[in-house]
Scaffold this motif. Structure first.
Motif, mmCIF file in Angstrom:
data_model
loop_
_atom_site.group_PDB
_atom_site.id
_atom_site.type_symbol
_atom_site.label_atom_id
_atom_site.label_comp_id
_atom_site.label_asym_id
_atom_site.label_seq_id
_atom_site.Cartn_x
_atom_site.Cartn_y
_atom_site.Cartn_z
ATOM 1 N N LEU A 401 0.799 -1.188 0.004
ATOM 2 C CA LEU A 401 0.097 -0.069 0.023
ATOM 3 C C LEU A 401 0.828 1.171 -0.081
ATOM 4 O O LEU A 401 1.477 1.687 0.929
ATOM 5 C CB LEU A 401 -0.900 -0.059 1.276
ATOM 6 C CG LEU A 401 -1.950 1.201 1.353
ATOM 7 C CD1 LEU A 401 -2.735 1.164 0.411
ATOM 8 C CD2 LEU A 401 -2.563 1.317 2.768
ATOM 9 N N ASN A 402 0.699 2.089 -1.059
ATOM 10 C CA ASN A 402 1.336 3.252 -1.206
ATOM 11 C C ASN A 402 0.976 4.130 0.116
ATOM 12 O O ASN A 402 -0.208 4.282 0.299
ATOM 13 C CB ASN A 402 1.508 3.963 -2.499
ATOM 14 C CG ASN A 402 2.218 3.099 -3.467
ATOM 15 O OD1 ASN A 402 3.003 2.674 -3.242
ATOM 16 N ND2 ASN A 402 1.904 3.532 -4.707
ATOM 17 N N ILE A 403 1.786 4.979 0.750
ATOM 18 C CA ILE A 403 1.528 5.937 1.577
ATOM 19 C C ILE A 403 1.462 7.305 1.253
ATOM 20 O O ILE A 403 1.949 7.649 0.088
ATOM 21 C CB ILE A 403 2.550 6.002 2.554
ATOM 22 C CG1 ILE A 403 2.730 4.599 3.533
ATOM 23 C CG2 ILE A 403 2.572 7.003 3.607
ATOM 24 C CD1 ILE A 403 3.938 4.424 4.197
ATOM 25 N N HIS A 404 0.328 7.948 1.685
ATOM 26 C CA HIS A 404 -0.043 9.237 1.086
ATOM 27 C C HIS A 404 1.290 9.974 0.934
ATOM 28 O O HIS A 404 2.075 10.323 1.369
ATOM 29 C CB HIS A 404 -1.064 10.062 2.120
ATOM 30 C CG HIS A 404 -1.485 11.499 1.626
ATOM 31 N ND1 HIS A 404 -2.576 11.553 0.964
ATOM 32 C CD2 HIS A 404 -0.931 12.639 2.049
ATOM 33 C CE1 HIS A 404 -2.840 12.974 0.610
ATOM 34 N NE2 HIS A 404 -1.790 13.430 1.115
ATOM 35 N N GLY A 405 1.166 10.883 -0.359
ATOM 36 C CA GLY A 405 2.199 11.600 -0.821
ATOM 37 C C GLY A 405 3.300 10.897 -1.530
ATOM 38 O O GLY A 405 4.105 11.576 -1.996
ATOM 39 N N PHE A 406 3.120 9.562 -1.848
ATOM 40 C CA PHE A 406 3.733 8.824 -2.724
ATOM 41 C C PHE A 406 4.240 9.366 -3.897
ATOM 42 O O PHE A 406 3.364 9.838 -4.796
ATOM 43 C CB PHE A 406 3.287 7.539 -2.926
ATOM 44 C CG PHE A 406 4.148 6.418 -3.898
ATOM 45 C CD1 PHE A 406 5.050 5.577 -3.386
ATOM 46 C CD2 PHE A 406 3.959 6.728 -5.150
ATOM 47 C CE1 PHE A 406 5.732 4.778 -4.122
ATOM 48 C CE2 PHE A 406 4.878 5.959 -6.291
ATOM 49 C CZ PHE A 406 5.545 4.978 -5.639
ATOM 50 N N HIS A 407 5.779 9.680 -4.211
ATOM 51 C CA HIS A 407 6.130 10.165 -5.363
ATOM 52 C C HIS A 407 7.370 9.674 -5.677
ATOM 53 O O HIS A 407 8.299 9.683 -4.769
ATOM 54 C CB HIS A 407 6.235 11.612 -5.266
ATOM 55 C CG HIS A 407 6.426 12.446 -6.711
ATOM 56 N ND1 HIS A 407 7.687 12.605 -7.250
ATOM 57 C CD2 HIS A 407 5.518 13.141 -7.378
ATOM 58 C CE1 HIS A 407 7.583 13.239 -8.345
ATOM 59 N NE2 HIS A 407 6.099 13.721 -8.435
#
Length: 514
Positions: A401-407
Motif C-alpha cells: 500500500l503506497n503511503i499518502h504523498g507517494f512520489h
C-alpha cells in the motif's frame, strides 16, 4: 483531514466501532491504516496531537539496528531490514538511503566492523540499501571532512535509511483517512466502559478543545498509547503490573558545518553502551542518543544536564571542531516504551521487539517495537484485535500500500520534497513568504497544515507539520507570531487566540534551548 468533520462522525455514530485505537503515534496510526484498509470501521483517539510523543522524537533512522546484530537478536534485525525496504518502496518521498561511516582509530576496528557489516548486508537480502566496504584514511576524510584526524586509520561505510518521522506519521494518518478510518486529535480517553459480563465495551473520553464528554462503544479497544500504555491499562485493571520500562533518549541539533557532507557518523560503542549517530538532517547536524531510565512519563520530557554533557563529550571525541553548548540550536527528548525484562541491568540492553498483551478485561495493549517495524507491529496487532472482536477475517495489504504523498522523484520539489505528491498543491497556494531566514519554511505550509493536516495549534505546525522547533528553537520562537496569524485566518480564530498561542509556544520552545 478535517477535525470538525471527523468529530461529527464520532458524535453521529450510534453503533459500536469495529476497532477503537487509543494513541496517535506510529503504532496506533499504523494499526488504523492496516485495519481500515481491511475494511474494518476504525476510530483512533489521540490525547494531544498526532506524534506529540515518542514518534516525532526519534533518531530519524529507518534501520535494521547494527547494535541488535551484536546482541544476537538476528530475528529483529532481519524483520527491521525487511520493513526498511518495504517502507522505502511505499514512501520514497520520505525515506532515502544514507551512507554511514564507522571511523577507525585502532588496527582491529576495520576488520571487526567490516565483517559485522558484511553480515548486516547479507541479512538484508533483496532489501539491501548498498554494499558495505572498508575505507582508506583518505576515503574516510573525503566522506567526513570534519572528522578528528589524530590517529585516524580509515573507516567502514555501510548504508541504511533516513526519514522524517513526524512527516511520515502525518502521511500515515492521511492514508488511514483515505482508507475510511476516523482519526481525531485532542481527544483524551478518561476511562474504560464494560459490558454486563465485565469485558471492555468502549471508552469514556473528553474533547480537549470543547471540554465535551464522549461515551464511545467498540467491539475491541486497542491500547497503543506508547509510554502511557500502563496508565491506560489501569483504567481497566487498577492493579495491572507495568508492562514497560520507560527510557529517555535526547538529541542535540547543530548547524550543518559540523557535518557538511552527505554521510553520517556511527559510533558503535559509547561509555553508556549505546550506539551514537551524527547525521545530516534537513540541512542541520543531529547527534544522539542517550539511554536514561526514567520513572515519570510526560508529554514534554526534558533533557537532563548530564545527557547533554554526555553527547557533547562523545561528539568531541570524533569531530575536529568539538561542539559546545553555545552551538546547540535545539535539544529534544523522547521516551521509549521498552518492554520490561526481569533480568535486564539497563534499558540499553532491553529488547526493541514489540509485545501484545490482553488483560482479563479484554483490553488489548501493543507496545515496544521501533519506528522501522511499525507496519509489521500493526499487522500483528490488527490480526489479534480482529480475532478478539470476532471480526470477519481479512488479509493485510499494507506491504503493497503506497503511503499518502507517494512520489517516485520528490526531490524535484526541493524544500517541499517531504510533501511528495502534495507539493504541487502547496505551490499552487502561491504563499511564498519565507517565515524565517534560517529555515526554508513558507506561509503556504502553515495554511496547508491547518487546512489539510489537522494542525490545531502553533506548536502542531512548528514542531510536527514542519520541523522548525526541532531544528532551531530560537528561529521557531521568532516564527510563532506569523504562524499564529496565518492559522487564525484559516481556523477563524481571534487575536486573543493568537496571543495565547504565541505565549504557549514560546514557553514550550524555551525548553528546547540550553
Amino acid at each position: 483531514m478535517n477535525r470538525p468533520e471527523m468529530l461529527a462522525r464520532v458524535h453521529a455514530r450510534r453503533e459500536a466501532w469495529d476497532m477503537l485505537i487509543i494513541g496517535g503515534g506510529a503504532t496506533g496510526v499504523g494499526m488504523a491504516v492496516d485495519a481500515a484498509s481491511r475494511g474494518y470501521e476504525v476510530l483512533l483517539l489521540e490525547q494531544s496531537d498526532f506524534g506529540k510523543g515518542t514518534s516525532s522524537r526519534s533518531t530519524k533512522l529507518v534501520h535494521g539496528g547494527v547494535r541488535y546484530l551484536e546482541q544476537g537478536n538476528i530475528s529483529l534485525v532481519m524483520e527491521a531490514l525487511r520493513e526498511r525496504g518495504i517502507l522505502r518502496r511505499n514512501a520514497p518521498h520520505l525515506v532515502r538511503d544514507l551512507a554511514f561511516v564507522v571511523p577507525n582509530y585502532d588496527w582491529w576496528e576495520a576488520p571487526f566492523y567490516g565483517l559485522g557489516l558484511k553480515i548486516y548486508n547479507v541479512l538484508a537480502g533483496k532489501y539491501n540499501f548498498g554494499p558495505s566496504r572498508i575505507l582508506t584514511r583518505e576515503e574516510t576524510l573525503e566522506l567526513l571532512p570534519t572528522i578528528r584526524t589524530d590517529r585516524l586509520r580509515g573507516g567502514v561505510v555501510y548504508y541504511d535509511g533516513q526519514f522524517d518521522d513526524a512527516r511520515l506519521l502525518i502521511n500515515l494518518a492521511e492514508t488511514a483517512a483515505e482508507q475510511g478510518a476516523t482519526l481525531v486529535n485532542y481527544v483524551q480517553v478518561t476511562g474504560i466502559t464494560r459490558d454486563e459480563e465485565g469485558f471492555v465495551a468502549g471508552v469514556l473520553a473528553r474533547d480537549v478543545e470543547s471540554s465535551s464528554e464522549l461515551r464511545i462503544g467498540a467491539k475491541v479497544v486497542v491500547n497503543a498509547a506508547g509510554p502511557f500504555c500502563d496508565a491506560v491499562r489501569r483504567f481497566a485493571e487498577p492493579d495491572a503490573t507495568p508492562l514497560i520500562a520507560p527510557s529517555q533518549g535526547i538529541h542535540l541539533v547543530f548547524d550543518r558545518s559540523f557535518l557538511p557532507g552527505d554521510s553520517a557518523i556511527m559510533v558503535p560503542h559509547t561509555s553508556d553502551g549505546r550506539v551514537m549517530f551524527a547525521i545530516p538532517w534537513h540541512g542541520h547536524t543531529l547527534v544522539g542518543t542517550t539511554d536514561t531510565p526514567i520513572t515519570d512519563v510526560t508529554l514534554e520530557p526534558r533533557a537532563l544536564t548530564e545527557e547533554i554533557d554526555f553527547i557533547l563529550t562523545t561528539a568531541s571525541q570524533y569531530l575536529h571542531k568539538p561542539p559546545s553548548r553555545a552551538d546547540i540550536l535545539s535539544v529534544f527528548a523522547g521516551i521509549r516504551p521498552l518492554v520490561r525484562s526481569g533480568d535486564a541491568k539497563s534499558t540499553a540492553t532491553l529488547s526493541r521487539d514489540h509485545t501484545i498483551h490482553i488483560d482479563r478485561s479484554g483490553l488489548l495493549t501493543i507496545t515496544g517495537g521501533k519506528w522501522t517495524t511499525y507496519r509489521n507491529m500493526a499487522e500483528d496487532g490488527v490480526n489479534q484485535a480482529a480475532t478478539l472482536a470476532r471480526l470477519t477475517e481479512q488479509p493485510c495489504i499494507t506491504a503493497q500500500l503506497n503511503i499518502h504523498g507517494f512520489h517516485p522523484d520528490a526531490s524535484t520539489f526541493g524544500p517541499l520534497a517531504v510533501y511528495g505528491a502534495d507539493a504541487r498543491a502547496i505551490l499552487d497556494l502561491a504563499l511564498d513568504e519565507q517565515l524565517h531566514p534560517a529555515l526554508p519554511y513558507r506561509a503556504a505550509e502553515v495554511v496547508w497544515a491547518a487546512r489539510m493536516e489537522m494542525a490545531r495549534t502553533v506548536e502542531d505546525v512548528l514542531a510536527r507539520r514542519t520541523r522548525a522547533l526541532f531544528l532551531n528553537a530560537r528561529a521557531a520562537i521568532e516564527m510563532a507570531p506569523a504562524v499564529a496569524r496565518l492559522m487564525a485566518h484559516e481556523l477563524e480564530r481571534d487575536e486573543a487566540w493568537q496571543r495565547d498561542q504565541v505565549e504557549q509556544f514560546t514557553a514550550l520552545a524555551l525548553n528546547y534551548l540550553v
